[in-house]
Motif scaffolding. Structure first.
Motif, PDB file in Angstrom:
ATOM      1  N   LEU A  12      -4.150   1.402 -18.869  1.00 35.14           N
ATOM      2  CA  LEU A  12      -2.766   1.817 -18.612  1.00 35.14           C
ATOM      3  C   LEU A  12      -2.101   0.906 -17.574  1.00 35.14           C
ATOM      4  O   LEU A  12      -0.903   0.623 -17.656  1.00 35.14           O
ATOM      5  N   ALA A  13      -2.892   0.439 -16.605  1.00 34.82           N
ATOM      6  CA  ALA A  13      -2.327  -0.472 -15.595  1.00 34.82           C
ATOM      7  C   ALA A  13      -1.884  -1.781 -16.261  1.00 34.82           C
ATOM      8  O   ALA A  13      -0.834  -2.351 -15.911  1.00 34.82           O
ATOM      9  N   LEU A  14      -2.659  -2.235 -17.239  1.00 34.96           N
ATOM     10  CA  LEU A  14      -2.288  -3.472 -17.950  1.00 34.96           C
ATOM     11  C   LEU A  14      -0.994  -3.240 -18.743  1.00 34.96           C
ATOM     12  O   LEU A  14      -0.079  -4.072 -18.713  1.00 34.96           O
ATOM     13  N   ALA A  15      -0.903  -2.091 -19.401  1.00 35.54           N
ATOM     14  CA  ALA A  15       0.323  -1.765 -20.145  1.00 35.54           C
ATOM     15  C   ALA A  15       1.518  -1.773 -19.197  1.00 35.54           C
ATOM     16  O   ALA A  15       2.595  -2.306 -19.516  1.00 35.54           O
ATOM     17  N   ASP A  16       1.303  -1.215 -18.024  1.00 34.76           N
ATOM     18  CA  ASP A  16       2.373  -1.139 -17.026  1.00 34.76           C
ATOM     19  C   ASP A  16       2.843  -2.546 -16.614  1.00 34.76           C
ATOM     20  O   ASP A  16       4.032  -2.798 -16.458  1.00 34.76           O
ATOM     21  N   ARG A  17       1.885  -3.481 -16.478  1.00 36.19           N
ATOM     22  CA  ARG A  17       2.228  -4.850 -16.104  1.00 36.19           C
ATOM     23  C   ARG A  17       3.092  -5.512 -17.176  1.00 36.19           C
ATOM     24  O   ARG A  17       3.925  -6.364 -16.894  1.00 36.19           O
ATOM     25  N   PHE A  18       2.881  -5.107 -18.428  1.00 35.40           N
ATOM     26  CA  PHE A  18       3.693  -5.636 -19.533  1.00 35.40           C
ATOM     27  C   PHE A  18       4.987  -4.845 -19.702  1.00 35.40           C
ATOM     28  O   PHE A  18       5.725  -5.060 -20.650  1.00 35.40           O
ATOM     29  N   ARG A  67       0.840  -1.194   0.000  1.00 31.87           N
ATOM     30  CA  ARG A  67       0.000   0.000   0.000  1.00 31.87           C
ATOM     31  C   ARG A  67       0.880   1.252   0.000  1.00 31.87           C
ATOM     32  O   ARG A  67       1.764   1.379   0.851  1.00 31.87           O
ATOM     33  N   PRO A  68       0.707   2.150  -0.954  1.00 33.80           N
ATOM     34  CA  PRO A  68       1.608   3.306  -1.027  1.00 33.80           C
ATOM     35  C   PRO A  68       1.379   4.284   0.125  1.00 33.80           C
ATOM     36  O   PRO A  68       0.307   4.313   0.716  1.00 33.80           O
ATOM     37  N   VAL A  69       2.438   5.064   0.440  1.00 31.64           N
ATOM     38  CA  VAL A  69       2.266   6.127   1.431  1.00 31.64           C
ATOM     39  C   VAL A  69       1.601   7.294   0.698  1.00 31.64           C
ATOM     40  O   VAL A  69       2.085   7.753  -0.330  1.00 31.64           O
ATOM     41  N   VAL A  70       0.481   7.739   1.227  1.00 32.27           N
ATOM     42  CA  VAL A  70      -0.275   8.776   0.513  1.00 32.27           C
ATOM     43  C   VAL A  70      -0.141  10.103   1.242  1.00 32.27           C
ATOM     44  O   VAL A  70      -0.400  10.193   2.426  1.00 32.27           O
ATOM     45  N   THR A  71       0.300  11.117   0.523  1.00 34.35           N
ATOM     46  CA  THR A  71       0.342  12.456   1.125  1.00 34.35           C
ATOM     47  C   THR A  71      -0.786  13.281   0.516  1.00 34.35           C
ATOM     48  O   THR A  71      -1.161  13.085  -0.638  1.00 34.35           O
ATOM     49  N   ARG A 130      -3.566  -0.382 -10.431  1.00 32.13           N
ATOM     50  CA  ARG A 130      -2.250  -1.033 -10.512  1.00 32.13           C
ATOM     51  C   ARG A 130      -2.068  -2.142  -9.493  1.00 32.13           C
ATOM     52  O   ARG A 130      -1.116  -2.900  -9.585  1.00 32.13           O
ATOM     53  N   PHE A 131      -2.985  -2.246  -8.517  1.00 33.55           N
ATOM     54  CA  PHE A 131      -2.838  -3.318  -7.517  1.00 33.55           C
ATOM     55  C   PHE A 131      -3.021  -4.686  -8.136  1.00 33.55           C
ATOM     56  O   PHE A 131      -3.884  -4.864  -8.974  1.00 33.55           O
ATOM     57  N   ARG A 165     -10.777   4.951  -0.177  1.00 30.88           N
ATOM     58  CA  ARG A 165     -10.337   4.241   1.032  1.00 30.88           C
ATOM     59  C   ARG A 165      -8.818   4.147   1.095  1.00 30.88           C
ATOM     60  O   ARG A 165      -8.221   4.066   2.164  1.00 30.88           O
ATOM     61  N   LEU A 166      -8.177   4.145  -0.067  1.00 32.88           N
ATOM     62  CA  LEU A 166      -6.710   4.073  -0.094  1.00 32.88           C
ATOM     63  C   LEU A 166      -6.085   5.423   0.257  1.00 32.88           C
ATOM     64  O   LEU A 166      -4.865   5.539   0.357  1.00 32.88           O
TER      65      LEU A 166
END
Ligand code: NA7
Length: 317
Positions: A219-225, A1-5, A316-317, A300-301
Protein backbone atom coordinates in the motif's frame (compact mmCIF):
# COMPACT_ATOMS: atom_id res chain seq x y z
CA UNK A 1 8.43 12.27 11.65
CA UNK A 2 4.69 12.46 12.39
CA UNK A 3 3.29 13.75 15.68
CA UNK A 4 1.98 10.65 17.41
CA UNK A 5 -0.88 10.79 19.88
CA UNK A 6 -1.81 7.85 22.07
CA UNK A 7 -4.90 6.03 20.87
CA UNK A 8 -7.94 6.66 23.04
CA UNK A 9 -8.47 4.04 25.71
CA UNK A 10 -12.00 2.82 25.35
CA UNK A 11 -13.85 2.27 28.58
CA UNK A 12 -15.38 -1.17 28.82
CA UNK A 13 -19.11 -1.09 28.10
CA UNK A 14 -20.58 -3.47 30.66
CA UNK A 15 -23.93 -3.55 28.86
CA UNK A 16 -22.71 -4.48 25.40
CA UNK A 17 -22.45 -8.11 24.43
CA UNK A 18 -22.13 -10.17 21.34
CA UNK A 19 -25.23 -11.18 19.42
CA UNK A 20 -23.90 -14.72 19.27
CA UNK A 21 -24.13 -15.17 23.05
CA UNK A 22 -27.91 -15.50 23.11
CA UNK A 23 -27.78 -18.42 20.62
CA UNK A 24 -25.19 -20.42 22.49
CA UNK A 25 -27.42 -21.82 25.18
CA UNK A 26 -24.82 -21.63 27.92
CA UNK A 27 -25.33 -23.51 31.16
CA UNK A 28 -22.82 -21.95 33.57
CA UNK A 29 -20.51 -24.20 35.54
CA UNK A 30 -21.15 -24.11 39.27
CA UNK A 31 -17.41 -23.70 39.99
CA UNK A 32 -15.99 -20.34 41.05
CA UNK A 33 -13.69 -18.76 38.47
CA UNK A 34 -10.84 -16.44 39.40
CA UNK A 35 -9.61 -13.90 36.88
CA UNK A 36 -6.21 -12.16 37.05
CA UNK A 37 -5.77 -9.27 34.62
CA UNK A 38 -8.53 -6.93 33.52
CA UNK A 39 -6.92 -5.38 30.46
CA UNK A 40 -8.94 -5.05 27.26
CA UNK A 41 -9.08 -8.83 26.69
CA UNK A 42 -9.57 -9.78 30.32
CA UNK A 43 -12.34 -7.20 30.81
CA UNK A 44 -14.22 -8.33 27.74
CA UNK A 45 -14.02 -11.97 28.77
CA UNK A 46 -15.03 -11.36 32.40
CA UNK A 47 -17.96 -9.15 31.35
CA UNK A 48 -19.37 -12.03 29.29
CA UNK A 49 -18.68 -14.60 32.02
CA UNK A 50 -20.67 -12.49 34.48
CA UNK A 51 -23.46 -12.09 31.91
CA UNK A 52 -23.67 -15.87 31.45
CA UNK A 53 -23.97 -16.16 35.25
CA UNK A 54 -20.57 -17.58 36.13
CA UNK A 55 -19.34 -16.87 39.67
CA UNK A 56 -16.28 -14.67 39.21
CA UNK A 57 -13.58 -13.35 41.57
CA UNK A 58 -11.24 -10.76 40.05
CA UNK A 59 -7.93 -9.02 40.62
CA UNK A 60 -6.06 -6.44 38.57
CA UNK A 61 -2.74 -4.71 39.26
CA UNK A 62 -4.41 -1.32 38.77
CA UNK A 63 -7.22 -1.77 41.21
CA UNK A 64 -9.54 0.93 39.75
CA UNK A 65 -10.24 -1.31 36.75
CA UNK A 66 -12.04 -3.78 39.06
CA UNK A 67 -14.87 -1.42 40.04
CA UNK A 68 -17.22 -1.96 37.04
CA UNK A 69 -16.97 -5.72 37.66
CA UNK A 70 -17.76 -5.36 41.34
CA UNK A 71 -20.80 -3.28 40.34
CA UNK A 72 -21.80 -6.10 37.97
CA UNK A 73 -21.61 -8.74 40.71
CA UNK A 74 -18.00 -9.99 40.78
CA UNK A 75 -15.98 -10.25 43.96
CA UNK A 76 -12.65 -8.40 44.02
CA UNK A 77 -9.53 -9.52 45.91
CA UNK A 78 -6.36 -7.70 46.97
CA UNK A 79 -3.79 -10.14 45.57
CA UNK A 80 -3.54 -13.01 43.05
CA UNK A 81 -3.01 -15.34 46.01
CA UNK A 82 -6.36 -14.26 47.50
CA UNK A 83 -8.09 -14.98 44.19
CA UNK A 84 -6.62 -18.49 44.14
CA UNK A 85 -7.85 -19.06 47.68
CA UNK A 86 -11.39 -18.00 46.73
CA UNK A 87 -11.73 -19.76 43.36
CA UNK A 88 -11.67 -23.30 41.92
CA UNK A 89 -10.34 -22.43 38.46
CA UNK A 90 -8.15 -19.35 37.99
CA UNK A 91 -7.62 -17.66 34.61
CA UNK A 92 -4.71 -15.32 33.98
CA UNK A 93 -4.68 -12.82 31.10
CA UNK A 94 -1.84 -10.29 31.29
CA UNK A 95 0.44 -8.61 28.75
CA UNK A 96 3.48 -10.84 28.46
CA UNK A 97 5.49 -13.83 29.74
CA UNK A 98 7.18 -11.75 32.43
CA UNK A 99 3.84 -10.56 33.83
CA UNK A 100 2.46 -14.11 33.64
CA UNK A 101 5.45 -15.46 35.60
CA UNK A 102 5.31 -12.64 38.17
CA UNK A 103 1.72 -13.54 39.01
CA UNK A 104 2.63 -17.16 39.63
CA UNK A 105 6.10 -17.01 41.20
CA UNK A 106 6.16 -13.44 42.57
CA UNK A 107 5.32 -11.81 45.86
CA UNK A 108 1.66 -12.55 46.76
CA UNK A 109 1.60 -14.75 43.65
CA UNK A 110 -0.32 -17.95 43.07
CA UNK A 111 2.35 -20.30 44.47
CA UNK A 112 2.45 -18.49 47.81
CA UNK A 113 -0.56 -20.65 48.64
CA UNK A 114 1.73 -23.75 48.61
CA UNK A 115 -1.13 -26.27 48.41
CA UNK A 116 -3.15 -26.03 45.19
CA UNK A 117 -5.05 -29.28 45.65
CA UNK A 118 -8.51 -28.92 44.01
CA UNK A 119 -7.36 -25.79 42.16
CA UNK A 120 -6.75 -25.38 38.45
CA UNK A 121 -4.75 -22.62 36.77
CA UNK A 122 -5.45 -21.55 33.20
CA UNK A 123 -2.89 -19.34 31.43
CA UNK A 124 -4.45 -17.15 28.75
CA UNK A 125 -1.68 -14.57 28.41
CA UNK A 126 0.27 -14.98 25.17
CA UNK A 127 3.45 -16.73 26.24
CA UNK A 128 6.18 -18.93 24.81
CA UNK A 129 6.19 -22.72 25.36
CA UNK A 130 9.08 -22.59 27.86
CA UNK A 131 7.33 -20.06 30.08
CA UNK A 132 4.19 -22.16 29.93
CA UNK A 133 6.12 -25.30 30.92
CA UNK A 134 7.74 -23.44 33.86
CA UNK A 135 4.37 -22.17 35.06
CA UNK A 136 2.78 -25.60 34.60
CA UNK A 137 5.60 -27.27 36.54
CA UNK A 138 5.26 -24.76 39.39
CA UNK A 139 1.52 -25.34 39.62
CA UNK A 140 1.84 -29.13 39.46
CA UNK A 141 4.54 -29.19 42.14
CA UNK A 142 1.96 -27.60 44.46
CA UNK A 143 -0.57 -30.30 43.47
CA UNK A 144 -2.56 -28.02 41.19
CA UNK A 145 -3.74 -28.73 37.63
CA UNK A 146 -2.57 -26.60 34.71
CA UNK A 147 -3.96 -25.71 31.29
CA UNK A 148 -2.55 -23.27 28.77
CA UNK A 149 -5.46 -21.72 26.88
CA UNK A 150 -4.06 -19.31 24.35
CA UNK A 151 -6.60 -16.93 22.92
CA UNK A 152 -6.35 -16.28 19.23
CA UNK A 153 -8.22 -13.24 17.96
CA UNK A 154 -8.50 -9.48 18.14
CA UNK A 155 -10.20 -7.35 20.79
CA UNK A 156 -13.13 -7.00 18.38
CA UNK A 157 -13.39 -10.78 18.06
CA UNK A 158 -13.29 -11.03 21.85
CA UNK A 159 -16.15 -8.51 22.06
CA UNK A 160 -18.12 -10.64 19.59
CA UNK A 161 -17.42 -13.90 21.46
CA UNK A 162 -15.57 -15.13 18.36
CA UNK A 163 -12.15 -16.00 19.77
CA UNK A 164 -10.43 -19.30 19.07
CA UNK A 165 -9.11 -21.12 22.13
CA UNK A 166 -5.97 -23.20 21.70
CA UNK A 167 -5.42 -25.37 24.74
CA UNK A 168 -2.79 -27.78 26.01
CA UNK A 169 -2.11 -29.49 29.31
CA UNK A 170 -4.65 -31.02 31.68
CA UNK A 171 -7.66 -32.24 29.73
CA UNK A 172 -9.92 -32.36 32.80
CA UNK A 173 -9.42 -28.60 33.25
CA UNK A 174 -10.19 -28.07 29.58
CA UNK A 175 -13.48 -29.90 30.04
CA UNK A 176 -14.34 -28.05 33.26
CA UNK A 177 -13.83 -24.73 31.44
CA UNK A 178 -16.34 -25.72 28.76
CA UNK A 179 -19.07 -23.21 29.67
CA UNK A 180 -16.52 -20.37 29.89
CA UNK A 181 -14.93 -21.22 26.56
CA UNK A 182 -18.37 -21.56 24.96
CA UNK A 183 -19.13 -18.05 26.21
CA UNK A 184 -16.09 -16.37 24.70
CA UNK A 185 -15.05 -18.47 21.71
CA UNK A 186 -16.42 -19.81 18.45
CA UNK A 187 -14.00 -22.77 18.48
CA UNK A 188 -11.81 -24.55 20.99
CA UNK A 189 -8.99 -26.96 20.27
CA UNK A 190 -7.23 -29.29 22.70
CA UNK A 191 -3.74 -29.77 21.32
CA UNK A 192 -2.14 -32.16 23.80
CA UNK A 193 0.84 -31.41 26.01
CA UNK A 194 1.71 -28.10 27.64
CA UNK A 195 3.61 -25.99 25.12
CA UNK A 196 1.74 -27.16 22.00
CA UNK A 197 -0.94 -24.48 22.18
CA UNK A 198 1.67 -21.74 22.67
CA UNK A 199 3.55 -22.99 19.62
CA UNK A 200 0.41 -23.04 17.45
CA UNK A 201 -0.63 -19.58 18.62
CA UNK A 202 2.79 -18.10 17.85
CA UNK A 203 2.89 -19.80 14.45
CA UNK A 204 -0.46 -18.17 13.60
CA UNK A 205 0.91 -14.81 14.79
CA UNK A 206 3.89 -15.27 12.44
CA UNK A 207 1.50 -15.57 9.49
CA UNK A 208 -0.33 -12.46 10.68
CA UNK A 209 2.77 -10.32 11.27
CA UNK A 210 4.42 -11.17 7.96
CA UNK A 211 1.14 -10.59 6.08
CA UNK A 212 0.62 -7.18 7.67
CA UNK A 213 4.10 -5.98 6.74
CA UNK A 214 3.58 -7.21 3.15
CA UNK A 215 0.25 -5.39 2.96
CA UNK A 216 1.73 -2.20 4.43
CA UNK A 217 4.64 -2.17 1.99
CA UNK A 218 2.40 -2.77 -1.03
CA UNK A 219 0.00 0.00 0.00
CA UNK A 220 2.92 2.36 0.69
CA UNK A 221 4.18 1.74 -2.86
CA UNK A 222 0.71 2.46 -4.26
CA UNK A 223 0.68 5.67 -2.25
CA UNK A 224 4.03 6.73 -3.77
CA UNK A 225 2.46 6.32 -7.22
CA UNK A 226 -0.54 8.36 -5.99
CA UNK A 227 -2.80 5.41 -6.72
CA UNK A 228 -5.89 5.53 -4.54
CA UNK A 229 -5.54 3.06 -1.69
CA UNK A 230 -9.30 2.59 -1.69
CA UNK A 231 -9.09 1.49 -5.34
CA UNK A 232 -6.37 -1.02 -4.49
CA UNK A 233 -8.49 -2.38 -1.64
CA UNK A 234 -11.59 -2.61 -3.83
CA UNK A 235 -9.65 -4.59 -6.44
CA UNK A 236 -7.94 -6.70 -3.79
CA UNK A 237 -11.42 -7.57 -2.50
CA UNK A 238 -12.20 -9.17 -5.88
CA UNK A 239 -9.08 -11.32 -5.95
CA UNK A 240 -8.49 -14.77 -4.52
CA UNK A 241 -5.92 -13.18 -2.16
CA UNK A 242 -8.57 -11.41 -0.12
CA UNK A 243 -9.14 -12.26 3.50
CA UNK A 244 -11.46 -10.52 5.96
CA UNK A 245 -8.51 -9.55 8.12
CA UNK A 246 -6.31 -8.14 5.36
CA UNK A 247 -9.27 -6.22 3.95
CA UNK A 248 -10.03 -4.73 7.36
CA UNK A 249 -6.37 -3.87 7.99
CA UNK A 250 -6.00 -2.40 4.50
CA UNK A 251 -8.99 -0.12 5.16
CA UNK A 252 -7.49 0.96 8.48
CA UNK A 253 -4.18 1.74 6.75
CA UNK A 254 -5.97 3.74 4.03
CA UNK A 255 -7.87 5.74 6.66
CA UNK A 256 -4.96 6.07 9.07
CA UNK A 257 -7.25 4.71 11.76
CA UNK A 258 -5.12 2.64 14.10
CA UNK A 259 -7.55 1.99 16.93
CA UNK A 260 -5.90 -0.93 18.74
CA UNK A 261 -7.68 -4.20 17.97
CA UNK A 262 -4.39 -6.04 18.19
CA UNK A 263 -1.83 -3.66 19.67
CA UNK A 264 1.42 -3.25 17.80
CA UNK A 265 3.42 -3.90 20.98
CA UNK A 266 1.68 -7.29 21.32
CA UNK A 267 2.44 -8.16 17.68
CA UNK A 268 6.11 -7.33 18.14
CA UNK A 269 6.22 -9.27 21.43
CA UNK A 270 4.82 -12.30 19.60
CA UNK A 271 7.40 -12.05 16.80
CA UNK A 272 10.16 -11.81 19.41
CA UNK A 273 8.82 -14.98 21.06
CA UNK A 274 8.64 -16.72 17.67
CA UNK A 275 12.25 -15.84 16.88
CA UNK A 276 13.46 -17.06 20.28
CA UNK A 277 11.56 -20.28 19.73
CA UNK A 278 13.11 -20.71 16.27
CA UNK A 279 16.57 -19.83 17.58
CA UNK A 280 16.46 -22.80 19.96
CA UNK A 281 15.87 -25.08 16.95
CA UNK A 282 18.39 -23.36 14.63
CA UNK A 283 15.39 -22.74 12.39
CA UNK A 284 16.08 -19.97 9.89
CA UNK A 285 13.30 -17.33 9.79
CA UNK A 286 14.70 -14.50 7.61
CA UNK A 287 11.34 -12.98 6.67
CA UNK A 288 10.05 -13.09 10.24
CA UNK A 289 13.31 -11.48 11.45
CA UNK A 290 12.85 -8.57 9.07
CA UNK A 291 9.17 -8.35 9.96
CA UNK A 292 10.16 -8.10 13.61
CA UNK A 293 12.60 -5.27 12.79
CA UNK A 294 9.84 -3.41 10.96
CA UNK A 295 7.49 -3.69 13.95
CA UNK A 296 10.32 -2.74 16.34
CA UNK A 297 11.04 0.39 14.33
CA UNK A 298 7.34 1.30 14.25
CA UNK A 299 7.30 0.97 18.04
CA UNK A 300 10.25 3.37 18.24
CA UNK A 301 8.25 5.85 16.16
CA UNK A 302 5.66 5.90 18.98
CA UNK A 303 3.03 3.43 17.72
CA UNK A 304 3.38 0.82 20.42
CA UNK A 305 -0.17 1.24 21.71
CA UNK A 306 -1.78 1.63 18.28
CA UNK A 307 -3.06 -1.23 16.20
CA UNK A 308 -0.59 -3.45 14.35
CA UNK A 309 -1.84 -1.87 11.12
CA UNK A 310 0.14 1.26 12.14
CA UNK A 311 3.10 -0.58 10.61
CA UNK A 312 1.90 1.21 7.46
CA UNK A 313 3.20 4.53 8.86
CA UNK A 314 6.74 3.20 8.92
CA UNK A 315 6.44 1.72 5.42
CA UNK A 316 5.57 5.15 4.05
CA UNK A 317 8.94 6.64 5.05
P1 NA7 B 1 -3.89 -4.88 27.86
O1 NA7 B 1 -5.19 -4.21 27.60
O2 NA7 B 1 -2.63 -4.15 27.53
O3 NA7 B 1 -3.86 -5.27 29.41
C1 NA7 B 1 -2.74 -5.85 29.99
C2 NA7 B 1 -3.11 -6.43 31.33
O4 NA7 B 1 -1.94 -7.04 31.90
C3 NA7 B 1 -3.57 -5.37 32.35
O5 NA7 B 1 -4.53 -5.95 33.18
C4 NA7 B 1 -2.26 -5.11 33.11
O6 NA7 B 1 -2.48 -4.57 34.40
C5 NA7 B 1 -1.71 -6.50 33.20
N1 NA7 B 1 -0.27 -6.58 33.50
C6 NA7 B 1 0.75 -6.29 32.66
N2 NA7 B 1 1.93 -6.55 33.27
C7 NA7 B 1 1.62 -7.00 34.51
C8 NA7 B 1 2.41 -7.42 35.61
N3 NA7 B 1 3.76 -7.43 35.56
N4 NA7 B 1 1.79 -7.80 36.73
C9 NA7 B 1 0.43 -7.78 36.78
N5 NA7 B 1 -0.38 -7.40 35.79
C10 NA7 B 1 0.23 -7.01 34.65
O7 NA7 B 1 -3.77 -6.27 27.10
P2 NA7 B 1 -4.96 -7.18 26.57
O8 NA7 B 1 -5.97 -7.32 27.64
O9 NA7 B 1 -5.39 -6.73 25.22
O10 NA7 B 1 -4.20 -8.58 26.36
C11 NA7 B 1 -3.92 -9.42 27.47
C12 NA7 B 1 -3.39 -10.75 26.96
O11 NA7 B 1 -4.40 -11.42 26.21
C13 NA7 B 1 -2.19 -10.62 26.04
O12 NA7 B 1 -1.23 -11.59 26.39
C14 NA7 B 1 -2.78 -10.89 24.66
O13 NA7 B 1 -1.83 -11.41 23.78
C15 NA7 B 1 -3.89 -11.85 24.96
P3 NA7 B 1 -2.72 -2.97 34.60
O14 NA7 B 1 -4.17 -2.74 34.28
O15 NA7 B 1 -1.80 -2.28 33.62
O16 NA7 B 1 -2.37 -2.71 35.99
Amino acid sequence: RPVVTRPETQAIDMNSRSNTLADRDIVPSDQTFGFLGLGMMGSTIVKDLIYTKHKVVVWNRTIDKCQPFVDAGAEVKDTPMDVVEAADIIFCCVSDPKGAKDLVFGNCGVLQLKDLRNKAYVEMSTIDPETSMDIGEGIRQCNGRYLEAQIHGSRQEAAEGMLIILAGGDRTVFEECHSCFKTIAKNTFFLGNVGNACKVNLILQTILGVSLVGLAEALALADRFSISLNDIIDIFDLTSMKSPLLLAKGKEMAKGDFNPQQPLSHMQRDLRLVLNMAENLDQSMPVTSITNEVFKHTKRLGYSEHDSSAVFVRSRF
